[in-house]
Design a protein around this motif. Sequence first.
Motif, PDB file in Angstrom:
ATOM      1  N   THR A 189     -16.851  16.208-100.732  1.00 17.98           N
ATOM      2  CA  THR A 189     -17.464  16.467-102.032  1.00 17.98           C
ATOM      3  C   THR A 189     -18.982  16.397-101.938  1.00 17.98           C
ATOM      4  OG1 THR A 189     -15.532  15.518-103.140  1.00 17.98           O
ATOM      5  CG2 THR A 189     -17.539  15.732-104.442  1.00 17.98           C
ATOM      6  N   ASP A 190     -19.495  15.457-101.152  1.00 15.45           N
ATOM      7  CA  ASP A 190     -20.950  15.349-100.966  1.00 15.45           C
ATOM      8  C   ASP A 190     -21.512  16.619-100.335  1.00 15.45           C
ATOM      9  OD1 ASP A 190     -20.967  12.843-102.064  1.00 15.45           O
ATOM     10  OD2 ASP A 190     -20.885  11.791-100.124  1.00 15.45           O
ATOM     11  N   HIS A 191     -20.810  17.138 -99.336  1.00 17.66           N
ATOM     12  CA  HIS A 191     -21.239  18.382 -98.697  1.00 17.66           C
ATOM     13  C   HIS A 191     -21.260  19.518 -99.717  1.00 17.66           C
ATOM     14  CE1 HIS A 191     -21.365  21.779 -95.881  1.00 17.66           C
ATOM     15  NE2 HIS A 191     -20.322  22.281 -96.535  1.00 17.66           N
ATOM     16  N   TRP A 192     -20.231  19.583-100.540  1.00 21.34           N
ATOM     17  CA  TRP A 192     -20.132  20.642-101.539  1.00 21.34           C
ATOM     18  C   TRP A 192     -21.279  20.545-102.552  1.00 21.34           C
ATOM     19  CZ3 TRP A 192     -16.899  23.984 -99.743  1.00 21.34           C
ATOM     20  CH2 TRP A 192     -16.448  25.044-100.527  1.00 21.34           C
ATOM     21  N   ASN A 193     -21.557  19.332-102.993  1.00 16.58           N
ATOM     22  CA  ASN A 193     -22.660  19.134-103.950  1.00 16.58           C
ATOM     23  C   ASN A 193     -23.998  19.523-103.338  1.00 16.58           C
ATOM     24  OD1 ASN A 193     -20.978  18.183-105.990  1.00 16.58           O
ATOM     25  ND2 ASN A 193     -21.143  16.052-105.304  1.00 16.58           N
ATOM     26  N   ASN A 194     -24.196  19.172-102.075  1.00 19.99           N
ATOM     27  CA  ASN A 194     -25.447  19.498-101.398  1.00 19.99           C
ATOM     28  C   ASN A 194     -25.613  21.011-101.248  1.00 19.99           C
ATOM     29  OD1 ASN A 194     -27.871  18.809 -99.845  1.00 19.99           O
ATOM     30  ND2 ASN A 194     -26.716  19.536 -98.077  1.00 19.99           N
ATOM     31  N   GLN A 195     -24.522  21.691-100.863  1.00 19.33           N
ATOM     32  CA  GLN A 195     -24.565  23.142-100.731  1.00 19.33           C
ATOM     33  C   GLN A 195     -24.856  23.803-102.079  1.00 19.33           C
ATOM     34  OE1 GLN A 195     -24.667  25.098 -98.298  1.00 19.33           O
ATOM     35  NE2 GLN A 195     -23.687  24.178 -96.521  1.00 19.33           N
ATOM     36  N   HIS A 196     -24.272  23.256-103.138  1.00 19.77           N
ATOM     37  CA  HIS A 196     -24.493  23.805-104.473  1.00 19.77           C
ATOM     38  C   HIS A 196     -25.968  23.717-104.856  1.00 19.77           C
ATOM     39  CE1 HIS A 196     -24.811  23.184-108.906  1.00 19.77           C
ATOM     40  NE2 HIS A 196     -24.116  24.299-108.901  1.00 19.77           N
ATOM     41  N   LYS A 197     -26.590  22.586-104.593  1.00 22.43           N
ATOM     42  CA  LYS A 197     -28.011  22.412-104.909  1.00 22.43           C
ATOM     43  C   LYS A 197     -28.869  23.395-104.117  1.00 22.43           C
ATOM     44  CE  LYS A 197     -27.642  17.482-106.025  1.00 22.43           C
ATOM     45  NZ  LYS A 197     -28.014  16.103-105.610  1.00 22.43           N
ATOM     46  N   GLN A 198     -28.551  23.556-102.841  1.00 20.64           N
ATOM     47  CA  GLN A 198     -29.331  24.465-102.011  1.00 20.64           C
ATOM     48  C   GLN A 198     -29.195  25.916-102.477  1.00 20.64           C
ATOM     49  OE1 GLN A 198     -28.670  23.978 -97.805  1.00 20.64           O
ATOM     50  NE2 GLN A 198     -28.747  21.745 -97.899  1.00 20.64           N
TER      51      GLN A 198
END
Length: 394
Positions: free
Chosen positions: A284-293
């Motif tokens: 989930t952290d990876h997904w959130n980070n990708q979303h922000k980028q």
Amino acid sequence: MDQASDQTQHEVLFFSLLYSVATAVFGGAIARQLLKQELQMDLRSAFILLLLFIGESVCFVALPGYSGLSLFSVACLLSYCTLPSSGLLPVQEKAILITGCDSGFGQALAKYLDKMGFTVYAGVLHLDGPGAEDLKANGSNRLTVLQLDVTSSDQIAKTFAKIKAELKNKGLWGVVNNAGILEFIADAELLSMNIYKRCMEVNYFGAVEVTKMFLPLLRQAKGRLVNISSIAGSIPLPWLAAYGASKAALSMFSSVLRQELAIWGIKVAIVQPGGFKTGIFGTTDHWNNQHKQIVQQLSPDVKTDYGENYIISFKEKYAKWQATLPEDLRPVLKDISIALRAKNPKTLYTPGKAAFLLPVIVNNLPTCLSDFIIHQFFASGQGVVPDGVKETES
């Protein structure tokens, strides 16, 4: 009149005899394979034999003479070559390299092949990660965990040198290019170029470089190359443009290699699984980070057209997909192991219901209808559309 009738009867009897001989030869070849347990009698085999049985009658009636007999004989030969083989080779003293063993298919396959008796070299991205530690703790003395980032030429070369030294003159029986990443699911326009490049770097170029490096050892053993592609690499699936394009490239590379490497005795197989729950979706952290980028790199026009709510909705899609995917990886593991052990492996394995159903829909229905079904399959219950589309509809 009677003489002509007698001649016709003689011709019918003559060709009936020839058809019987052709059927007996084909039947004897099938029986021989069954006795040697080299033929897999499943639904596909039964369907092929049924078509051949119907085809014999059609050829005899519709194409009398040598033309029908020739067509039937060719059909027998093609059917014989098409029937799936179940002849399996022994695993003793056969070594396999698997990439991407930190989690998912790779980690499960390393354990699976280790228990079968293969010598397994499991390449991992994180040598001290939980996946690597699990393999070290639970594998036999035949399983070796190696540091192998498939995007690192240096690590690929070091892995090759180590395996070559340990195997000496035996060669490497199999390479399974399993390492892969998804990064993020979203419309192709929303995905950053970094995501496209990263997917190609790992899913395609990494597999190509590993393959090129280890082909001399595969040639020495006349072994197997098994590339793990995806159903997204054979049919267009929404929101998987970067991932699907990289897997399509891998599938084409594999098909070309199958033709080129046949003269060396190396067999190449593609495995295209349907959806399974693995680590490829990330955390989930990876997904959130990708979303922000993704949001940060969008131009103002694109950000306005799509809207924040639409972009956020992909995190919900991610959660829904994860919840619905099957956790049982055995269909994939079984197909990969057969590709490695079968005397005559198939060129393509498609474990999973979606891997069979979706290509049938896309390849056999009109495009407008298949696009509608695929959209409903993936977007069912979503209810979120880009802001620009809402304005157009209103």
